[in-house]
Motif scaffolding. Structure first.
Motif, PDB file in Angstrom:
ATOM      1  N   THR A 112      58.937  74.351  63.081  1.00 14.49           N
ATOM      2  CA  THR A 112      59.862  73.341  63.593  1.00 14.49           C
ATOM      3  C   THR A 112      60.795  73.897  64.651  1.00 14.49           C
ATOM      4  O   THR A 112      61.599  73.194  65.208  1.00 14.49           O
ATOM      5  CB  THR A 112      60.742  72.784  62.461  1.00 14.49           C
ATOM      6  OG1 THR A 112      61.599  73.843  62.003  1.00 14.49           O
ATOM      7  CG2 THR A 112      59.908  72.286  61.303  1.00 14.49           C
ATOM      8  N   SER A 122      55.913  70.167  52.980  1.00 16.37           N
ATOM      9  CA  SER A 122      56.826  69.341  53.753  1.00 16.37           C
ATOM     10  C   SER A 122      56.481  67.874  53.542  1.00 16.37           C
ATOM     11  O   SER A 122      55.329  67.511  53.352  1.00 16.37           O
ATOM     12  CB  SER A 122      56.686  69.692  55.227  1.00 16.37           C
ATOM     13  OG  SER A 122      55.375  69.429  55.633  1.00 16.37           O
ATOM     14  N   PHE A 126      53.923  65.805  60.556  1.00 19.22           N
ATOM     15  CA  PHE A 126      53.701  66.845  61.557  1.00 19.22           C
ATOM     16  C   PHE A 126      52.270  66.751  62.040  1.00 19.22           C
ATOM     17  O   PHE A 126      51.385  66.372  61.302  1.00 19.22           O
ATOM     18  CB  PHE A 126      53.884  68.238  60.942  1.00 19.22           C
ATOM     19  CG  PHE A 126      55.263  68.514  60.439  1.00 19.22           C
ATOM     20  CD1 PHE A 126      56.225  69.053  61.277  1.00 19.22           C
ATOM     21  CD2 PHE A 126      55.594  68.237  59.117  1.00 19.22           C
ATOM     22  CE1 PHE A 126      57.499  69.315  60.803  1.00 19.22           C
ATOM     23  CE2 PHE A 126      56.868  68.496  58.647  1.00 19.22           C
ATOM     24  CZ  PHE A 126      57.821  69.035  59.483  1.00 19.22           C
ATOM     25  N   LEU A 206      56.447  67.149  66.051  1.00 16.21           N
ATOM     26  CA  LEU A 206      57.298  66.619  64.993  1.00 16.21           C
ATOM     27  C   LEU A 206      57.418  65.126  65.227  1.00 16.21           C
ATOM     28  O   LEU A 206      57.977  64.700  66.223  1.00 16.21           O
ATOM     29  CB  LEU A 206      58.675  67.277  65.020  1.00 16.21           C
ATOM     30  CG  LEU A 206      58.714  68.799  65.220  1.00 16.21           C
ATOM     31  CD1 LEU A 206      60.154  69.295  65.131  1.00 16.21           C
ATOM     32  CD2 LEU A 206      57.862  69.513  64.185  1.00 16.21           C
ATOM     33  N   ALA A 211      60.897  65.154  60.215  1.00 16.60           N
ATOM     34  CA  ALA A 211      60.435  66.323  60.947  1.00 16.60           C
ATOM     35  C   ALA A 211      61.357  66.622  62.115  1.00 16.60           C
ATOM     36  O   ALA A 211      61.724  67.759  62.372  1.00 16.60           O
ATOM     37  CB  ALA A 211      59.017  66.070  61.453  1.00 16.60           C
TER      38      ALA A 211
END
Lengths: 1065, 460
Positions: A112, A122, A126, A206, A211
């Motif tokens: 990130t 996560s 993404f 992202l 994100a």
């Protein structure tokens, strides 16, 4: 035994840098490869079973291990691959093929810019584009490599320059729709072309708020994080050399629909007969351009040429097409060459990566090319066990040469003409540079000054050699960082990065260039046959400098806890950034490069212009200076908690402050946040679906921001130097009206997704649904001009968007013969839900789909059209509707049609788009192809516009299909040619429904064939040779017009062929 | 596996981190106050105000052109008219009832907004003994430009002044502050003109006697404007007094006997006769090559009149084109600033109307002396008031050709049956006419303004 000994000696000789990992008498050698791709795996660890001896493979996958026995068992493991135990024997090279761990989702790492996370843990959305995909497309810049490879990025090519958007549109300001670009850890402020794509390891997109919100007030459009290549610990030095070259043919100018020269000449004759040119012919002040045919007709009228002579002259040119001259003399095949050399490696304390690249791109216009030289060094050093230091530097030098005198689109003769007349010639019969019409009538420049002035003719082919225009750009990025293990689970990180860019544009116009000759002549006065040069008679040098200096610092605490069933990862930190830009422009008159000299110039006195071509004017002074400064201060925190590897919750928080002008300090600090949750269903005890190997549900919601530094809450003014004023005194302009209600844009996003893998993980993918609410959108809306401003920025807009993203990977065969398919399906639709500005007239919406075209309840970039009622049977006038009845009162249709009576087609941007790609590999061969599609949108065809034809020579091939006699209305929709032209009539036709076409299309984007093999001593050298074709062909298109809908009225790029090779050793 | 333990180096590192964070956060306030663009500022100082008022390219050059395109100084050949690409220009030429020129509305209001930004900010600047002169000058200049622009708008978008109906007739929107949120509404004709006169009367209190450039208004310019406004309103006494005040401060005239009759551009930009420089812009039908000077108007210049040679050049296509612009270029786009000559004409007309024949003759001859060939000049000596007024108006017509005054003169003179006239255009056999006091003398307010504000449109 002896052989082994010899081998050992040889190995030592050959590989002096070999790290001795153990002590023993036998050397065990082998090579570790990815079973799927046959690529060597660098940094795989090899352990001698039953001992502590370990080693790692080097960059080409080789390893050497010392063993007390000639025969041993080793364990080979590599992140993301199934570990393997096997026997090895000294004296032979063992080939180890590791299979990708079937649970591949687990091992994708997302970066990130603040942290690295396993994708599985996560909850955000993404997209990771790994080096494998990045390497597929040879391209000069990284964005071109992402185009078509990254499913979530949509490239819009129908305007000037490609624009990229992630997950649709969430801002009404075109300049605020682009994603934020992050290089490694910090936003990248330089030109994206300065990043050598060969240095890029991975790109992470992202997409949702969870994100992106870590990037705060600049993340509203998504973030693209570019990660550069790093060295690996404990690996031998590895070299990698790559070369590729791409070529594309000259552009296809004949793709553009144009009138034939003979049609054009007929129109000119008709106009001449009507006296259309009389005003211009009688104009003895600024002597506007007149085409040769008009000049001849005038000479005929004056009795200086006979009709037969004129006809002969016309016959001589009527078959010319200026495009053929452009293609012959001013276009060339474009060519890209790229060279890249890289060295990387490391030991237990150090890792390093060094690279150098040289790229050269020859443009398709003769005289234009650019070069890039880049060097990069990225190093990491661990002086103690608790401290890691890293430092890196990237240097890029770009050199752009722009000596093309112009192309078909921008070589304009002046006088408001949008293009050269179609029968112009750039060279005479012998190929010598021909005179091309420029700025004034030919008859005027023939005789003006009675031979005392400089030659006043323009010969574009000569210009090539007289100009020396180059732009150089140097960019240095330096960074240092320290990573320190403070306490159990708690790390601290400090980073500092500095970016310095220096650009210099040097445009030298030698005294022979038309630009100089024209300026000198205009500022000359002749008295008693003596020429007085008010503008120095010599070359002109234009210089522009820009200087960019950006600094960023960050302090970060990173906490990781893993205890029993609990797993926590959290970061918190603060960041400060400053970006300063300075720019200046200068011009020197009478400039001579050798010996270097220039002449002092009087910029104050107003000089008469030769022959009163225009009013008296001072010599233009282009000097200007500017300086901008942006500052950001941010605090942020981010945490992710996982329980039992099944349940996870995550959250982030960020505050941004900025010196953006005029914004009240309470508005300067904007809190942005996100929250998310995830559930790995397949890890539950009750889960019993054997065919569905993995299922994870995740969902997030968050808010991020979007800023525009050019908008302020107060009246702001800009100072300008006296040069731009009517009198010699500096002055100020009002930039924006006062509007104390201004604030930042906010984008809230909800994301729900399911990740899955099935059938022994042959089928995997994800399905995401998102919804976006963009609020307080800045709109540059029309304002009551009584306020003194015609437009102003308001936070008046609201938009909603929703979309579906579906990624499906299917591995049909996974053995020796491999076949995998990837399907990408995107649906994104935006709707404007609030727009406070009063609706204006129909003509402000029709044909304006290149702008946001905001109207409540409709899509941004909406296509509107006037309803079409066919051509009049009596005179070929286009008919529309007004007040429910057929009408040819175009002013009424254009300005008074209520918007709900316009035809509305939805957005000009595709709601459906995606790609379908396949990859086949067998042994050393690999073949891949990508097919892309866009659907559900519309576009507008261009056609003949008589007013532009008469006045600015803008032609269109539809002219030949125009209505000419009653009955034609049955077979054509192209209106008859009127005189005088009525631009409202033309605008109505151009904006009518009859020119709207469906834009759905399927394109075979590219094709690539790879062959890999090893050669050299002990197969140390890994070679890969490939061929690649881009823009293969448009397979299917809903429109039958022959126009490529993705490029609208631009020319689509030519098919591009590349070949290249990579060598690693 | 690394085992964590405490060391002093680590403490130092942690300390550095903390110091970094501490130093970043409290410094935010000041750090974030830095100016993002060095050439941009929020207008706050007197210097800023003066710089805004010195934006001559914007404040002095963008005035309405529709009236010039519609007036009877010139005509176009049929093919020139047909060849016009600008439909608005085409329609204005034939007084099309539905046409208007959008820029004519927005440009003067742009000037008003500049003036308002300055006036709004003047309250925030303290008046001191040091800045007294500069302060007054800025204040006067802003009031001047606002009044000047309002009057431009009132001449074209509001009916001619009629004291008996001024309270009911609609004037123009009077925006007096820079904010953009209030909805514009038309004030009555009475309130509109009261504001125009009031602003300018205030302005002359503050304006300096001399300025460096003629784009910057002076007291003489302020009085000249008041004279022009009162003449339009037919308040002759007030107009005469204002013209006198202007002439007392500035009375330079160009002697056309000294002017260059051979060169193609006889007059310089901002020449000695100019009190204040302003011009119209747009007006695509007003090109030097297309416009042909009205032939009877050309014929009305006597041979001894130097203006005949200085103002006109014979055209290649026949007829005469205008070359006597005070813009210093070959263009019929009007100079609409003030000259001492115009003030003499106001003075003469007013005196003639008020029966002061001697004063009228004196003023008229003072001007004509500089316009006629010295050897052939015979001073005007008409004693009949009616005839004299006619002569003065004829001289006004000849002196102020392509000066942006014709439309306003037509509007006010049409109220007097002695001087009322019908305008005519003939294009390819079609005759277009504009009767005296026709509603089309008041241009339409642009459609989008009407739509956005709901203000009342001029009747048709």
């Amino acid at each position: 035994m002896r052989q082994i000994f010899l081998l050992q000696i040889l190995a030592v000789l050959m590989l002096p840098m070999l790290a001795m990992a153990g002590t023993g008498n036998f050397e065990l050698r082998g090579r570790v490869m990815n079973s799927a791709t046959n690529e060597p795996l660098a940094g795989a660890s090899i352990q001698l079973i039953g001992s502590a001896t370990t080693t790692h493979t080097d960059a080409t996958g080789y390893f050497t291990l010392q063993s007390p026995d000639a025969k041993a068992r080793i364990q080979v493991s590599y992140v993301g691959f199934e570990s393997l135990q096997l026997s090895i024997q000294a004296g032979e090279l063992l080939e180890v093929r590791l299979a990708v761990k079937s649970n591949e989702l687990q091992d994708v790492v997302v970066r990130t810019g603040y942290q690295q996370l396993p994708k599985e843990r996560s909850n955000g959305a993404f997209e990771v584009i790994d080096s494998n995909l990045l390497n597929r497309v040879p391209a000069f810049d990284i964005m071109s490599k992402l185009d078509g490879q990254a499913g979530s990025i949509l490239a819009n090519k129908s305007g000037s320059g490609t624009r990229y958007t992630i997950r649709g549109i969430s801002s009404m300001t075109a300049t605020m729709q682009q994603p934020l670009i992050v290089l490694d850890n910090f936003p990248y402020e330089g030109n994206i072309n300065q990043i050598n794509p060969n240095d890029v390891e991975q790109v992470t997109v992202l997409k949702d708020a969870a994100a992106a919100s870590i990037w705060g007030a600049r993340a509203g459009n998504g973030v693209i994080v570019i990660t550069t290549k790093k060295g690996r610990r404990n690996s031998k030095p590895a070299w990698k050399f790559s070369y590729n070259t791409s070529m594309a043919a000259k552009p296809d100018l004949y793709y553009l629909s144009k009138m034939s020269s003979s049609d054009f000449i007929e129109v000119e004759k008709m106009l001449f007969g009507k006296g259309f040119y009389t005003t211009a012919i009688n104009n003895t002040s600024n002597r506007p351009v007149l085409s040769p045919v008009v000049e001849w007709l005038q000479l005929q009228k004056l009795g200086q040429l006979t009709e037969a002579q004129v006809q002969e002259k016309i016959n001589g040119v009527k078959d010319n097409d200026v495009r053929s001259d452009f293609l012959e003399y001013l276009y060339q095949p474009s060519m890209l060459q790229q060279l890249h050399l890289q060295l990387s490696g490391g030991d237990q304390r150090i890792q390093y990566a060094l690279s150098g690249g040289y790229d050269r791109q020859k443009q398709n216009t003769v005289g234009d090319y650019f070069e890039r030289v880049s060097f990069r060094s990225d190093n990491n050093y661990a002086p103690t066990k608790w401290l890691d230091l890293d430092a890196g530097i990237i240097f890029t030098h770009m050199n752009t040469v722009q000596n093309s005198p112009g192309n078909y689109f921008n070589m304009l003769p002046g006088g408001g003409k949008s293009v050269l007349y179609p029968y112009a010639a750039l060279a005479d019969e012998n190929g010598n540079p021909a005179v091309v019409l420029k700025d004034y009538r030919a008859g005027y420049t023939d005789t003006a000054g009675g031979g005392l002035l400089l030659d006043w003719k323009y010969r574009p082919l000569d210009e090539l050699q007289f100009r020396d225009n180059r732009l150089t750009n140097d960019h240095i990025l330096g960074k240092i960082g320290a990573h320190i293990k403070l306490l159990q689970g708690l790390d601290a990180e400090l980073r500092y990065q500095v970016e310095k860019g220096f650009g210099k544009n040097e445009f030298y116009y030698s005294p022979e260039t038309y630009m100089v000759r024209n300026m000198v002549n205009r500022f000359s006065q002749i008295n008693n046959r003596i020429v007085k040069y008010n503008l120095p008679n010599g070359g002109i040098l234009d210089e522009a400098y820009n200087n960019q200096f950006t600094q960023g610092g960050r302090a970060l605490l990173n906490y990781q806890l893993k205890q029993d069933q609990h797993q926590l990862a959290a970061i918190a930190g603060a960041e400060i950034r400053q970006s300063a830009n300075e720019a200046s422009n200068y011009r020197s008159y009478g400039y001579k490069p050798d010996p270097l000299s220039f002449v002092n110039t009087d910029y104050v006195t107003s000089f008469p212009i030769y022959g009163n071509l225009s009013g008296a004017s001072p010599i233009p002074n282009t000097a200007s200076q500017g300086s901008t400064l942006q500052r950001f201060v941010s605090m942020f925190a981010n945490a992710n908690y996982t329980y039992k590897d099944r349940y996870s919750i995550s959250g982030s928080f960020r505050k941004d402050g900025s010196n953006l002008f005029g914004v009240n300090s309470n508005q300067k600090i904007v809190p942005l946040w996100s929250a998310g949750a995830g559930w790995v269903v397949s890890n539950e005890g009750f889960y019993k679906l054997p065919w569905l190997n993995y299922v994870k549900l995740r969902s997030t919601y968050g808010v991020s921001g979007n800023t525009n530094s050019s908008v302020t809450a107060y009246s702001t003014i800009r100072y300008s130097s006296a040069g731009g004023n009517l009198v010699n005194i500096p002055y100020a302009d009002v930039l924006s009206p006062a509007n104390p209600d201004l604030q930042w844009e906010q984008v809230a996003m909800f994301n729900a997704a399911v990740d899955f893998a099935a059938f022994d993980r042959r089928l995997s993918g994800s399905l995401e649904y998102y919804q976006k609410w963009a609020d307080h959108l800045l709109t540059s809306a029309p304002l009551d001009p009584t306020t003194g401003f015609t437009t102003a920025s308001f936070n008046s807009g609201k938009m909603e968007a929703k979309g579906v993203e579906c990624y499906i990977n299917m591995a049909w065969f996974r053995k020796k013969f491999q076949w995998s398919s990837h399907l990408l399906f995107n649906y994104a639709s935006s709707k404007i839900t609030n727009y406070d500005i009063a609706v204006s007239t129909a003509s402000n919406y029709v044909g304006k789909e290149s702008a946001i075209n905001a109207l409540e309840g409709s899509a941004p970039y909406g296509i509107y059209a006037y309803r079409w009622a066919g051509l009049s049977a009596t005179n070929g006038d286009p008919k529309g509707y007004y007040d429910g009845k057929e009408s040819t009162v175009y002013t009424d249709i254009l300005s008074k049609t209520p918007l709900n009576q316009l035809a509305y087609y939805g957005s000009a941007r595709p709601p459906f788009f995606g790609a379908f790609s396949n990859e086949l590999s067998y042994k050393a061969w690999r073949l891949s192809a990508n097919i892309s599609y866009q659907a559900g949108h519309y576009f507008r065809l261009s056609s003949i516009h008589y007013n532009s034809l008469y006045n600015s020579w803008a032609t269109h091939g539809d002219f030949a299909k125009r209505w000419q006699q009653p009955g034609d209305e049955q077979i054509t929709h192209v209106p008859s040619m009127p005189y005088p032209a009525n631009s409202n009539r033309d605008d109505f036709y151009a904006g009518s429904t009859v020119l709207i076409e469906k834009a759905d299309h399927i394109r075979w984007q590219d094709l690539r064939l790879d062959y890999r093999f090893s050669c050299g001593h002990k197969k140390q050298m890994q070679l890969q040779v490939y061929g690649y074709v881009n823009n293969v062909l448009l397979i299917w298109s809903a429109t039958k017009s022959g126009v490529d809908p993705a490029y609208g009225n631009n020319m689509p790029p030519q098919r591009n062929y590349s070949i290249g090779f990579t060598a690693g050793f | 596996m690394y085992t964590y333990k405490f060391t002093y180096q680590k403490l130092l590192f942690a300390f550095t981190c903390i110091v970094f964070c501490m130093s970043v956060l409290p410094a935010c306030e000041k750090y974030l106050e830095a100016k993002p663009d060095q050439s941009v500022s929020i207008p706050s100082t007197l210097g800023d105000m003066q710089a805004l008022m010195d934006n001559a390219s914007l404040l002095n050059t963008g005035f309405p052109s529709a009236a010039e395109m519609s007036s009877d100084n010139f005509y176009l050949a049929d093919n020139a008219w047909m060849g016009l690409t600008d439909i608005t220009a085409k329609n204005l030429y034939t007084w099309d009832a539905q046409t208007t020129n959008r820029g004519d509305w927005s440009s003067p209001y742009r000037v008003v907004s500049y003036a308002n930004i300055v006036l709004d900010n003047m309250d925030k600047i303290a008046l001191t003994t040091q800045n007294n002169a500069a302060y007054k000058r800025v204040l006067g200049t802003a009031l001047f430009f606002r009044s000047f622009s309002f009057f431009q708008l009132a001449q074209y978008f509001a009916p001619v002044w009629d004291s008996s109906k001024a309270a009911v007739l609609l004037g123009i929107p009077l925006r007096l502050h820079a904010e953009i949120t209030n909805v514009s509404q038309r004030a009555s004709l009475q309130v509109s003109f009261r504001q125009i006169v009031h602003d300018m009367e205030e302005a002359v209190k503050y304006l300096p006697v001399n300025t460096e450039f003629k784009t910057q208004p002076t007291k003489a310019a302020g009085w000249a404007h008041i004279a022009r406004v009162y003449l339009y309103m037919r308040y002759y006494e007030q107009a005469g007094r204002a013209a006198d005040s202007s002439l007392a401060l500035f009375n330079k005239l160009l002697d056309y006997n000294q002017a260059d009759t051979i060169g193609s551009i006889p007059f310089k930009l901002m020449n000695d006769e100019v009190i204040f420089h302003a011009r119209i812009s747009g007006g695509s039908s007003l090109s030097n090559s297309a416009t042909i000077v009205d032939s009877s108007l050309y014929a009305s210049y006597e041979t001894a009149d130097l203006r005949k040679k200085l103002f006109f050049a014979s055209r290649t296509g026949g007829g005469y084109s205008f070359k006597g612009s005070y813009l210093g270029e070959l263009t019929p786009l009007a100079f609409i600033g003030f000259t001492a000559a115009e003030m003499l004409l106001v003075k003469a007309e007013v005196a003639a109307r008020l029966g002061k024949t001697d004063d009228a003759l004196k003023a008229l001859n003072a001007l004509l002396e500089k316009r006629y060939r010295k050897s052939q000049f015979v001073p005007v000596a008409i004693q009949d008031a009616e005839l004299l007024l006619g002569r003065i108006l004829a001289e006004r017509r000849k002196e102020l050709i392509f000066r942006g005054q014709r439309w306003a003169d037509l509007k006010r003179l049409n109220l007097d049956p002695r001087f009322a006239m019908v305008l005519k255009r003939n294009i390819a056999g079609t005759l277009y006419q504009l009767q005296p006091n026709d509603l089309r003398y008041n241009f339409l307010i642009p459609d989008d303004v009407i739509k956005m504000t709901g203000m009342l449109q001029n009747p048709r």
